[in-house]
Scaffold this motif. Structure first.
Motif, PDB file in Angstrom:
ATOM      1  N   ALA A  26      30.293  -1.807  53.398  1.00 40.08           N
ATOM      2  CA  ALA A  26      29.420  -2.983  53.478  1.00 40.08           C
ATOM      3  C   ALA A  26      28.930  -3.413  52.109  1.00 40.08           C
ATOM      4  CB  ALA A  26      28.228  -2.682  54.385  1.00 40.08           C
ATOM      5  N   VAL A 100      29.419  -6.316  64.650  1.00 35.93           N
ATOM      6  CA  VAL A 100      29.758  -6.696  63.276  1.00 35.93           C
ATOM      7  C   VAL A 100      28.496  -6.882  62.446  1.00 35.93           C
ATOM      8  CG1 VAL A 100      30.754  -8.523  61.852  1.00 35.93           C
ATOM      9  CG2 VAL A 100      31.972  -7.718  63.872  1.00 35.93           C
ATOM     10  N   THR A 101      27.467  -7.461  63.048  1.00 37.33           N
ATOM     11  CA  THR A 101      26.210  -7.664  62.326  1.00 37.33           C
ATOM     12  C   THR A 101      25.581  -6.331  61.932  1.00 37.33           C
ATOM     13  OG1 THR A 101      25.830  -9.714  63.567  1.00 37.33           O
ATOM     14  CG2 THR A 101      23.948  -8.777  62.417  1.00 37.33           C
ATOM     15  N   HIS A 103      27.271  -3.503  61.573  1.00 34.83           N
ATOM     16  CA  HIS A 103      28.195  -2.747  60.720  1.00 34.83           C
ATOM     17  C   HIS A 103      29.087  -3.711  59.935  1.00 34.83           C
ATOM     18  CE1 HIS A 103      26.965   0.730  63.103  1.00 34.83           C
ATOM     19  NE2 HIS A 103      27.317   0.078  64.184  1.00 34.83           N
ATOM     20  N   PRO A 104      28.530  -4.430  58.967  1.00 32.15           N
ATOM     21  CA  PRO A 104      29.321  -5.438  58.244  1.00 32.15           C
ATOM     22  C   PRO A 104      30.486  -4.864  57.449  1.00 32.15           C
ATOM     23  CG  PRO A 104      27.203  -5.066  57.171  1.00 32.15           C
ATOM     24  CD  PRO A 104      27.138  -4.366  58.498  1.00 32.15           C
ATOM     25  N   ARG A 108      35.509  -5.666  57.021  1.00 35.07           N
ATOM     26  CA  ARG A 108      36.115  -5.593  55.693  1.00 35.07           C
ATOM     27  C   ARG A 108      37.166  -4.489  55.660  1.00 35.07           C
ATOM     28  NH1 ARG A 108      31.567  -5.631  51.155  1.00 35.07           N
ATOM     29  NH2 ARG A 108      33.385  -6.195  49.902  1.00 35.07           N
ATOM     30  N   VAL A 171      33.398 -14.175  61.168  1.00 36.21           N
ATOM     31  CA  VAL A 171      33.255 -13.023  60.272  1.00 36.21           C
ATOM     32  C   VAL A 171      33.640 -13.398  58.847  1.00 36.21           C
ATOM     33  CG1 VAL A 171      34.140 -10.737  59.724  1.00 36.21           C
ATOM     34  CG2 VAL A 171      33.550 -11.300  62.076  1.00 36.21           C
ATOM     35  N   ALA A 174      31.032 -15.512  57.171  1.00 39.62           N
ATOM     36  CA  ALA A 174      29.843 -14.722  56.847  1.00 39.62           C
ATOM     37  C   ALA A 174      30.097 -13.833  55.632  1.00 39.62           C
ATOM     38  CB  ALA A 174      29.443 -13.872  58.047  1.00 39.62           C
ATOM     39  N   LEU A 175      31.299 -13.245  55.543  1.00 43.19           N
ATOM     40  CA  LEU A 175      31.624 -12.395  54.408  1.00 43.19           C
ATOM     41  C   LEU A 175      31.685 -13.211  53.123  1.00 43.19           C
ATOM     42  CD1 LEU A 175      34.367 -10.034  55.898  1.00 43.19           C
ATOM     43  CD2 LEU A 175      31.962  -9.506  55.447  1.00 43.19           C
ATOM     44  N   ASP A 179      26.446 -13.137  53.869  1.00 40.11           N
ATOM     45  CA  ASP A 179      25.311 -13.104  54.800  1.00 40.11           C
ATOM     46  C   ASP A 179      25.808 -12.794  56.207  1.00 40.11           C
ATOM     47  OD1 ASP A 179      22.917 -13.405  56.124  1.00 40.11           O
ATOM     48  OD2 ASP A 179      22.887 -15.600  55.990  1.00 40.11           O
ATOM     49  N   PRO A 180      26.037 -11.513  56.535  1.00 36.96           N
ATOM     50  CA  PRO A 180      26.555 -11.146  57.860  1.00 36.96           C
ATOM     51  C   PRO A 180      25.667 -11.610  59.014  1.00 36.96           C
ATOM     52  CG  PRO A 180      26.705  -9.294  56.346  1.00 36.96           C
ATOM     53  CD  PRO A 180      25.890 -10.342  55.656  1.00 36.96           C
ATOM     54  N   ILE A 183      26.252 -14.755  61.423  1.00 34.31           N
ATOM     55  CA  ILE A 183      27.172 -14.749  62.558  1.00 34.31           C
ATOM     56  C   ILE A 183      26.399 -14.929  63.853  1.00 34.31           C
ATOM     57  CG2 ILE A 183      28.942 -13.423  63.786  1.00 34.31           C
ATOM     58  CD1 ILE A 183      29.437 -11.866  61.233  1.00 34.31           C
TER      59      ILE A 183
END
Length: 202
Positions: A26, A100-101, A103-104, A108, A171, A174-175, A179-180, A183
């Motif tokens: 992250a 996902v929010t 565990h950003p 990746r 996703v 946001a990446l 800024d995750p 989402i």
């Protein structure tokens, strides 16, 4: 360095290693994560790390196994309490967004593994995850058609791809923005558009 107060079982140490990698992913390019960085994140020596994993690829394999198990469990639990296939699809979408929010680093790592040349074991796990995920979507979509919620002529394969593509688009944006959390705010509107495209016309 290991400290006398931290006596973990092998299973606990492996779980801690997985969480360390997810956290590091992250914060930096997953491809640049070294075993030195992982050990430092955990507060142990590399020697202690390699007592539980024979190689870096073995660590990545454990991480991908964790992702597959926990993401699929999250979406299954979300869908289980729904009273219709369309509601289940929305629950799956939002549960995935939540995962996902929280565990950003996970997306990746997934994107990174899928771009690696050759068929590595972590890449195989990622592809298996995608296959199982798509199967769940197709089952819900088929049920939606049978129950009259979704368009009778719906292309189930295309609808499954569009569902996953919508998530991937959220996703990626946001990446890129770094800024995750964005989402979560965008997800309801994106799913509303998706629902409009697959729902039966009244």
């Amino acid at each position: 360095m290991d400290t006398p107060s931290r006596h973990f079982s092998a299973e606990q140490r492996r779980a801690e290693t997985v969480q360390a990698v997810v956290q590091l992913a992250a914060e930096q390019n997953p491809g640049d994560i070294s075993t030195t960085a992982i050990a430092r994140q955990m507060g142990v020596t590399q020697g202690a790390l390699f007592r539980h994993f024979p190689s870096k690829d073995a660590i990545l394999e454990a991480v991908m196994d964790w992702v597959a198990e926990h993401l699929l469990a999250r979406v299954d639990n979300a869908a289980a309490g729904c009273d219709s296939p369309l509601a289940a699809l929305e629950a799956i979408f939002m549960a995935h967004v939540g995962f996902v929010t929280e565990h950003p680093g996970v997306p990746r790592m997934l994107f990174g593994e899928l771009q690696r040349p050759g068929m590595t074991l972590p890449k195989k796990i990622a592809q298996k995850l995608l296959s199982h995920y798509s199967q769940r979507l197709r089952q819900r979509l088929q049920a939606g058609i049978e129950q009259g919620e979704l368009d009778a002529g719906l292309d189930i394969a295309a609808a499954s791809v569009a569902f996953i593509g919508a998530l991937q688009g959220l996703v990626m944006q946001a990446l890129i923005a770094g800024d995750p959390a964005r989402i979560r705010s965008a997800a309801p509107g994106v799913f509303a558009l998706y629902r409009r495209g697959i729902a039966r016309s009244i």
